[in-house]
Design an enzyme around this catalytic site. Structure first.
Site, PDB file in Angstrom:
ATOM      1  N   GLU A 218      51.601 103.846  17.429  1.00 26.50           N
ATOM      2  CA  GLU A 218      51.378 104.438  18.561  1.00 26.50           C
ATOM      3  C   GLU A 218      51.697 103.673  19.705  1.00 26.50           C
ATOM      4  O   GLU A 218      51.560 102.383  19.978  1.00 26.50           O
ATOM      5  CB  GLU A 218      49.624 104.602  18.643  1.00 26.50           C
ATOM      6  CG  GLU A 218      49.140 104.895  19.892  1.00 26.50           C
ATOM      7  CD  GLU A 218      47.470 104.994  19.905  1.00 26.50           C
ATOM      8  OE1 GLU A 218      46.984 105.157  21.059  1.00 26.50           O
ATOM      9  OE2 GLU A 218      47.144 104.649  18.888  1.00 26.50           O
ATOM     10  N   GLU A 223      47.644 104.510  29.866  1.00 23.49           N
ATOM     11  CA  GLU A 223      46.084 105.018  29.685  1.00 23.49           C
ATOM     12  C   GLU A 223      45.542 104.356  31.135  1.00 23.49           C
ATOM     13  O   GLU A 223      45.940 103.274  31.404  1.00 23.49           O
ATOM     14  CB  GLU A 223      45.430 104.195  28.663  1.00 23.49           C
ATOM     15  CG  GLU A 223      45.850 104.560  27.254  1.00 23.49           C
ATOM     16  CD  GLU A 223      45.100 103.957  26.157  1.00 23.49           C
ATOM     17  OE1 GLU A 223      44.220 104.419  25.713  1.00 23.49           O
ATOM     18  OE2 GLU A 223      45.470 102.769  25.686  1.00 23.49           O
TER      19      GLU A 223
END
Length: 459
Positions: A218, A223
């Site tokens: 990932e 974010e």
């Protein structure tokens, strides 16, 4: 009104058009993917528009049998309808979705995702969509970014403390794990995995009767919200991952006035994020040696937070998983682009934007606070571009600063002398709160509005 006729898990994707045509007017929910134009770029040929769309994750959908009995129950599947994979595939149908009601809208190259949507019973419901980039053939777009870069514009101004607008890469299968019992595959958002090794009812398109986690590499490109953000690679082996990662967060690295409303990267406005995956030989065939974050706003390059650039060149926490070299191999083989918006009922997203990570208090991110004060919270991603390093944006150097200013400061700005007139804070900027010593006079047309003891804002 009867529920809609939907795609059987064992029916070929090519039959979708026939099934839709056979549905009765006003009773069907066909799977119609919202179009989202993206761009693939080269230095020699510029950027070329791609025929792409987005698809909502498999787990957000209703599955039922021919009599409209649900194939899923709290905590798993209906074992009467789904005692095994073959029987489940025979019995169960998966619904298309209403994307607008799920908080998803697109326009050209722009994607808007809402956390909450009005509920039919009044008030709001949390929809928290997760989407994947899909090609024109109903398979995931595989981004091969080793030795390349990814750029996009983002508007995080409506994301308060506790919200997380995410854009990241996951090493999912191109077909979403489609198989003889699940022919819907990527076309219906199947096959999700990440470095948290989630345990899901379906594991890569297959009924997960053994309750195994599904681990994969990932790469968290973004974010963030309007107050803090993080860039984090998470390398994996086949069965375990560096779940914490080794990210870069400007605030957490000591640059506390670099990112936020009115700061160097002004999150009250749309800005551009560029992420470069640098190799040892400068080409996609090389070994990944570093990951660099850059920003632009209003077409102008923004100086990096750190002297020498905002670059991740080592990842000690990932050493057991092959470090950046493992991530480079995943980027070379191809990864799926994921979009999400979510909040956190247990930890209030404190790991992202509170304490050492950001300026938010430990309780601001409580979803009940977000819903009460920001029910329209949303994120907008647009102009997604990938390709050769240096090909996805037009770089313009920042203008020279006034003689009385410096190019970059690691402390929040305040008036230059105690006798100077009060400075003026911009729209959306902070204007008060415990420990705040910056501008307290709001620009014309806005007033300083209390949010909590730690934060007031010009609105």
């Amino acid at each position: 009104m009867a529920p809609s006729v939907t795609l059987p898990l064992t029916t070929a994707i090519l039959a979708i058009a026939r099934l839709v045509a056979a549905q009765q007017p006003g009773t069907s929910t066909p799977e119609v993917h919202p179009k989202l134009t993206t761009y693939k770029c080269t230095k020699s040929g510029g950027c070329v528009a791609q025929d792409t769309s987005v698809v909502l994750d498999w787990n957000y959908r209703w599955m039922h049998d021919a009599n409209y009995n649900s194939c899923t129950v709290n905590g798993g599947v209906n074992t009467t309808l789904c005692p095994d994979e073959a029987t489940c595939g025979k019995n169960c149908f998966i619904e298309g979705v209403d994307y607008a009601a799920s908080g998803v809208t697109t326009s050209g190259s722009s994607l808007t995702m809402n956390q909450y949507m009005p509920s039919s019973s009044g008030g709001y419901s949390s929809v928290s969509p997760r989407l994947y980039l899909l090609d024109s053939d109903g398979e995931y777009v595989m981004l091969k970014l080793n030795g390349q870069e990814l750029s996009f514009d983002v508007d995080l101004s409506a994301l308060p403390c506790g919200e997380n607008g995410s854009l990241y890469l996951s090493q999912m299968d191109e077909n979403g794990g489609a198989n003889q019992y699940n022919t819907a595959g990527a076309n219906y958002g199947s096959g999700y995995c990440d470095a948290q090794c989630p345990v899901q009812t379906w594991r890569n398109g297959t009924l997960n009767t053994s309750h195994q986690g599904f681990c994969c590499n990932e790469m968290d490109i973004l974010e963030g919200n309007s107050r803090a953000n993080a860039l984090t690679p998470h390398s994996c082996t086949a069965t375990a991952c560096d779940s914490a990662g080794c990210g870069f967060n400007p605030y957490g690295s000591g640059y506390k006035s670099y990112y936020g409303p009115g700061d160097t990267v002004d999150t009250s406005k749309t800005f551009t994020i560029i992420t470069q995956f640098n190799t040892d030989n400068g080409s996609p065939s090389g070994n990944l040696v570093s990951i660099t974050r850059k920003y632009q706003q209003n077409g102008v390059d923004i100086p990096s937070a750190q002297p020498g650039g905002d670059t991740i060149s080592s990842c000690p926490s990932a050493s057991a998983y092959g470090g950046l070299a493992t991530m480079g191999k995943a980027l070379s083989s191809g990864m799926v682009l994921v979009f999400s918006i979510w909040n956190d009922n247990s930890q209030y997203m404190n790991w992202l934007d509170s304490g050492n990570a950001g300026p938010c208090s430990s309780t601001e991110g409580n979803p009940s606070n977000i819903l009460a004060n920001n029910p329209n919270t949303h994120v907008v991603f647009s102009n997604i571009r990938w390709g050769d390093i240096g090909s996805t944006t037009n770089s313009t150097a920042p203008p020279p600063p006034p003689a009385s200013s410096t190019t970059f400061s690691t402390t929040r700005r305040s008036s230059t002398t105690s006798s100077s007139p009060s400075c003026t804070q911009t729209h959306w900027g902070q204007c008060g709160g415990i420990g705040y010593s910056g501008c307290k006079t709001c620009t014309s047309g806005t007033t300083c509005q209390y949010s909590n003891d730690y934060y007031s804002q010009c609105l």
